[in-house]
Design an enzyme around this catalytic site. Structure first.
Site, PDB file in Angstrom:
ATOM      1  N   HIS A 122      -1.586   6.085   8.577  1.00 23.06           N
ATOM      2  CA  HIS A 122      -0.714   4.978   8.993  1.00 23.06           C
ATOM      3  C   HIS A 122       0.757   5.327   8.736  1.00 23.06           C
ATOM      4  O   HIS A 122       1.596   5.232   9.641  1.00 23.06           O
ATOM      5  CB  HIS A 122      -1.113   3.711   8.231  1.00 23.06           C
ATOM      6  CG  HIS A 122      -0.287   2.508   8.548  1.00 23.06           C
ATOM      7  ND1 HIS A 122      -0.680   1.544   9.448  1.00 23.06           N
ATOM      8  CD2 HIS A 122       0.929   2.110   8.092  1.00 23.06           C
ATOM      9  CE1 HIS A 122       0.251   0.612   9.522  1.00 23.06           C
ATOM     10  NE2 HIS A 122       1.246   0.927   8.704  1.00 23.06           N
ATOM     11  N   GLU A 123       1.058   5.746   7.526  1.00 24.16           N
ATOM     12  CA  GLU A 123       2.462   6.030   7.193  1.00 24.16           C
ATOM     13  C   GLU A 123       2.963   7.238   7.975  1.00 24.16           C
ATOM     14  O   GLU A 123       4.096   7.255   8.446  1.00 24.16           O
ATOM     15  CB  GLU A 123       2.640   6.250   5.687  1.00 24.16           C
ATOM     16  CG  GLU A 123       2.091   5.134   4.800  1.00 24.16           C
ATOM     17  CD  GLU A 123       2.544   3.733   5.174  1.00 24.16           C
ATOM     18  OE1 GLU A 123       3.637   3.583   5.748  1.00 24.16           O
ATOM     19  OE2 GLU A 123       1.773   2.777   4.914  1.00 24.16           O
ATOM     20  N   GLY A 175       0.810  -1.215   0.000  1.00 23.07           N
ATOM     21  CA  GLY A 175       0.000   0.000   0.000  1.00 23.07           C
ATOM     22  C   GLY A 175       0.841   1.260   0.000  1.00 23.07           C
ATOM     23  O   GLY A 175       0.635   2.164  -0.806  1.00 23.07           O
TER      24      GLY A 175
HETATM   25  N1  TRP Z   1       6.044  -0.631   6.235  1.00 25.90           N
HETATM   26  C1  TRP Z   1       5.033  -0.629   5.216  1.00 25.90           C
HETATM   27  C2  TRP Z   1       3.752  -0.309   5.947  1.00 25.90           C
HETATM   28  O1  TRP Z   1       3.163  -1.093   6.602  1.00 25.90           O
HETATM   29  C3  TRP Z   1       4.906  -1.960   4.532  1.00 25.90           C
HETATM   30  C4  TRP Z   1       5.577  -2.117   3.213  1.00 25.90           C
HETATM   31  C5  TRP Z   1       5.531  -1.282   2.174  1.00 25.90           C
HETATM   32  C6  TRP Z   1       6.291  -3.240   2.754  1.00 25.90           C
HETATM   33  N2  TRP Z   1       6.186  -1.818   1.116  1.00 25.90           N
HETATM   34  C7  TRP Z   1       6.675  -3.008   1.435  1.00 25.90           C
HETATM   35  C8  TRP Z   1       6.663  -4.430   3.336  1.00 25.90           C
HETATM   36  C9  TRP Z   1       7.390  -3.936   0.691  1.00 25.90           C
HETATM   37  C10 TRP Z   1       7.381  -5.359   2.616  1.00 25.90           C
HETATM   38  C11 TRP Z   1       7.742  -5.114   1.298  1.00 25.90           C
HETATM   39  O2  TRP Z   1       3.313   0.766   5.975  1.00 25.90           O
HETATM   40 ZN    ZN Z   2       3.053   0.045   8.521  1.00 22.36          ZN
END
Ligand code: TRP
Ligand code: ZN
Length: 885
Positions: free
Chosen positions: A303-304, A267
């Site tokens: 979230h981000e 996402g």
């Molecule tokens: N940290 C990201 C989130 O949860 C998750 C994420 C984004 C991710 N791109 C990724 C995890 C690629 C593994 C691979 O907001």
């Molecule tokens: Zn996250």
């Protein structure tokens, strides 16, 4: 790619890094047929790692090493060892500087991990272990460094050059090139690194923080999407304010940027100061994005953004701790969404999702604890368990401590660990220290997998005026965990009298009643609570707000459920009573169908829904939720052996019965709402969203009757809506109807109108992929040849292949095995260029134990075929081999 078995990594083997990186200086030279990365790493021996100077082992994959020097001394081939995944050399002092230059190929990177191209733009995705595909590094989250990044590229093709932190210098170079330097003063692990270069436009805004600092906010998109950013910007400002008000967290850099890219595995990603988003999580306007898409964008932006504290300022020691940042941040974004919209509706949506999908994961071959203790490929552990169950664990802590102590605990956690890489234990310790509550037993939620069952029984003693509830908890075995210890299960509850009022709650031993809704901590395998001064036999309302992620059962009669639907003071439990009633009715029909009997509907379900529809006082979003029958996927999940066809037939039968019996009130509700839509311009605001959700579900039911006036209404809504929420729903209803000519016309017109908008075309694919009408697989196969389809784009894979395998049970589970064979073929193809997406698409096949032997054999056969298909990525190998084990 490999054929031999990938290594398993264990939490118990964790060791602190031998070396640390204090400063990282990167220079990227981006070209069309390759890119160069120069890295200067200021390093030192980790004082916590013991004596001596062990070899330095850097991670690195798919890198072509062009030069390497240690303290300015150029190293020769004999000075270091290279493997496909590492570079090893021997430092000769405790502090040193390492310079390297590597050549990489973002232009042919189809895995979308590391530095890659999405369309014409360069971008990065480094979580979890993608940075090692950019340069040789200690690519682990407990190595935190400051970063200075210079990007150079052709000025015309890539006028915008971005990285983390603040811009510090820029200029023009030779041959039409230019460069920009960014500096991020906050130490961070490499997984939070980001770089973007492209021809991008941005919308700009600003935010004044609680201490009065001005922060520039920018959302970068491709020029044609500049008119679709305002909703994301509004969501960002709301998130920043909310985190200040609810958690006391302030933003820390002078600029916060979001970039939307079309090719993205997930996402969005919380890179420090430079979030990179799947365009589906940014772009929205009335004509192109549904209400659900607007709400999803609001939640993902939040979230981000929230990760800036829960993840970035305080990060994870190792990837086993992933839920430390993800569970916490999902809990934070869920509470934000609850505050921005309807709290009860948000909770209902989240619980329905958790119980359908996370419970299935927790009962399958990939089941793992919220804190896993082993993995082969960490990308496979960005799971519903780590995210959604992890958020439930945080919610339980919030429930047990109360809001004030929880806030003290989070303040202590952020203050104590700012700038550190820590563990879930550190988080719990802060919560314990701030609240004085011992969470030792509670921590089993982090280490034990599986969904606990909670069986509740009651005993009323009229003479003594006591009422006793007995809770029996158990947890099924999961891979590697045969026996489980009792959990701490917070059970929020109330007791209703015969009029539906909440009774005062006084436990034996208490001097007086303490409120009418309270939380009991169930801590034993068998645990009883006795209420005193209970003048009549009450009806319990249990697990209010879904206070714990368990499968609770209590022997409610259907009349009792109908009573709770109307009278429970807890909105979530009113919905839950309706769902339980519908489940009982549907399971009865499934049984009739399986025995070859005529299906006969319990009319009490109709009566209950009629009461809801006729009550104009109720929140329309709640009425819409209560009219929604449990999904086929949920009904499958709660079956011991899921009979896909009987479930579908029973559910369709109930839908038709509801449509015929409640035609009048549904039609009245529909027309009134559609009339309002025609009068009022679209706004993605809670009141309108609630109204449209009721209108749309009413239309779905009405169309089951096949009446002419409904078809006309559906076509009118399709043709004349000013927004995608109504238009797409009308299209979906047509697609699932027998009106072939109208369906074909609408689909063609839609595709013609939106052919240049990939996100809208995703919705067009999904609507068709999800249709349960016969011939589903051949429709999907034809759509794969459509010019707008592209297997290299994850959003397309999800919207067509994913929607078919996850939302079209009758077609995917066709008894000739064609659906399974199709999915396996796609996984084998995807494995060759995007392992993360390949492994994720496998999920429906991993659930083979849920089905009857004939389907089990077919599903297993396809998993075995994948296993034998040749060079499997670690991602796919791990899921397939564990599923077959
Ligand atoms: N940290 C990201 C989130 O949860 C998750 C994420 C984004 C991710 N791109 C990724 C995890 C690629 C593994 C691979 O907001
Ligand atoms: Zn996250």
């Amino acid at each position: 790619m490999r054929t031999e078995q990938p290594n398993t990594i264990y939490l118990k083997d964790y060791q602190v890094p031998d070396y640390l990186i204090d400063e990282t200086t990167l220079t990227f030279e981006l070209y069309e047929d390759h890119s160069l990365v120069h890295a200067q790493l200021v390093m030192r021996r980790n004082p916590q790692a013991g004596a001596g100077l062990p070899p330095l082992v850097l991670h690195g994959q798919e890198l072509e090493l062009l030069s390497l020097s240690l303290n300015d001394r150029e190293l020769g081939a004999g000075d270091y060892q290279l493997t496909p995944a590492s570079l090893t050399l021997q430092p000769d002092s405790a502090s040193f500087t390492l310079d390297s230059t590597v050549r990489i190929h973002p232009e042919s990177n189809t895995a979308l991990e590391g530095l890659y191209k999405s369309g014409t733009m360069f971008c990065t995705q480094c979580e979890a272990e993608g940075f090692r595909k950019i340069t040789y590094y200690l690519d682990r989250p407990d190595v935190m460094s400051s970063f200075t990044t210079t990007v150079s590229a052709d000025k015309q093709r890539y006028p915008v050059l971005l990285s983390n932190g603040n811009p510090v210098a820029a200029g023009d170079g030779e041959d039409g090139r230019h460069w920009a330097t960014w500096q991020d003063p906050f130490k961070k692990p490499a997984y939070l690194f980001a770089l973007v270069a492209g021809d991008l436009w941005c919308i700009e805004d600003s935010f004044t923080t609680m201490s009065g600092r001005d922060v520039a906010l920018r959302i970068y998109v491709e020029p044609e999407n500049i008119d679709k950013c305002q909703h994301a910007m509004d969501s960002l400002k709301k998130s920043m304010r909310w985190d200040e008000e609810v958690y006391g967290r302030e933003y820390d850099l002078d600029i916060f940027m979001i970039v939307a890219v079309n090719d993205f595995n997930m996402g969005a990603m919380e890179n420090k100061g430079l979030n990179i988003f799947n365009s589906s999580a940014v772009l929205a306007r009335a004509e192109t994005a549904t209400d659900a898409a607007h709400q999803r964008i609001e939640a993902i932006v939040a979230h981000e953004y929230f990760h800036n504290w829960s993840g970035n300022r305080v990060t994870c020691r190792d990837w086993f701790q992933l839920s430390l940042k993800e569970g916490f941040t999902v809990f934070r974004d869920a509470e934000f969404s609850a505050d921005m919209n309807s709290r009860t509706v948000k909770r209902i949506e989240d619980v329905a999702y958790l119980r359908t999908h996370q419970f299935a994961e927790d009962a399958g071959p990939m089941a793992h604890p919220v804190r896993p203790d082993a993995y082969m490929e960490i990308s496979n552990f960005y799971t519903l368990t780590v995210y959604e169950k992890g958020a439930e664990v945080l919610r339980m802590i919030h429930t047990l401590l109360g809001a004030d102590a929880f806030r003290k605990g989070s303040d202590l956690y952020f203050q104590r660990h700012d700038g550190q890489a820590v563990t879930c234990d550190d988080f719990i310790k802060a919560m314990e220290d701030a609240s004085g509550i011992d969470l030792t037993q509670f921590k089993r939620w982090y280490s034990q997998a599986g969904t606990p069952r909670l069986q509740v029984s009651e005993a009323y003693d009229a003479a003594a005026q006591t009422y006793t509830l007995t809770f029996a908890q158990s947890c099924p075995a999961t891979p590697g965990q045969a026996e489980k210890q009792p959990f701490v299960i917070p059970v929020a509850l109330g007791l209703l009298d015969a009029q539906g009022n909440d009774l005062p709650l006084q436990l034996a031993g208490e001097a007086a009643a303490q409120g009418t809704s309270r939380v009991l901590s169930v801590t034993e395998a068998q645990h009883s609570f006795t209420f005193v001064n209970v003048a009549e036999k009450p009806l319990p309302s249990l697990l209010r707000g879904f206070s714990a992620p368990v499968k609770m059962s209590f022997p409610y009669s259907r009349d009792q459920l109908m009573f709770l639907m109307q009278h429970d003071s807890d909105g979530f439990n009113r919905w839950e009573a309706g769902q339980q009633l519908a489940v009982q009715v549907l399971q009865e029909l499934v049984g009739q169908r399986q025995r070859g009997e005529a299906m006969v509907l319990d009319q009490r379900l109709i009566a209950a829904l009629r009461t809801l529809l006729e009550n104009q006082q109720l929140d329309q979003a709640m009425v819409a939720e209560m009219l929604s029958l449990p999904s086929e996927a949920y009904l499958a999940e709660i079956s011991d052996e899921a009979d896909v066809d009987a479930i579908h037939a029973a559910r369709e039968f109930v839908r038709q019965q509801i449509a015929e019996a409640l035609y009048e009130p549904l039609w009245a509700r529909y027309q009134a709402s559609r009339e309002q839509s025609r009068q009022t311009p679209y706004v993605a605001e809670a009141g309108q969203i609630a109204r449209r959700s009721l209108q749309n579900i009413a239309l779905s039911y009405l169309m089951e009757t096949g009446r002419e006036e409904v078809l006309a209404a559906c076509l009118e809504q399709y043709e004349h809506s000013d927004n995608m929420t109504e238009r797409l729903h009308a299209l979906a209803v047509l697609v699932n109807s027998p009106f072939e000519a109208e369906k074909a016309g609408a689909l063609a017109k839609f595709a013609e109108h939106f052919k240049d908008n990939p996100l809208v075309m995703d919705q067009w694919f999904s609507v068709q992929a999800g249709s349960p009408l016969p011939g589903g697989l051949s429709r999907v196969q034809q759509l794969m040849a459509h010019p707008a389809f592209n297997l290299k784009n994850p959003n397309k894979v999800r919207s067509l292949i994913g929607a078919f395998a996850n939302q079209n049970h009758v077609n995917f589970h066709a008894l000739d095995g064609s659906g399974y064979r199709f999915l396996a073929d796609q996984v084998i193809a995807l494995n060759g260029f995007n392992p993360q997406i390949a492994a994720r698409q496998l999920a429906p096949l991993t659930r083979w134990r849920k089905f009857a032997p004939a389907r089990q054999a077919l599903m297993r056969g396809e998993l075995e075929r994948i296993l034998a298909s040749g060079e499997l990525s670690p991602d796919v190998y791990e899921v397939v081999s564990k599923s077959l084990a």
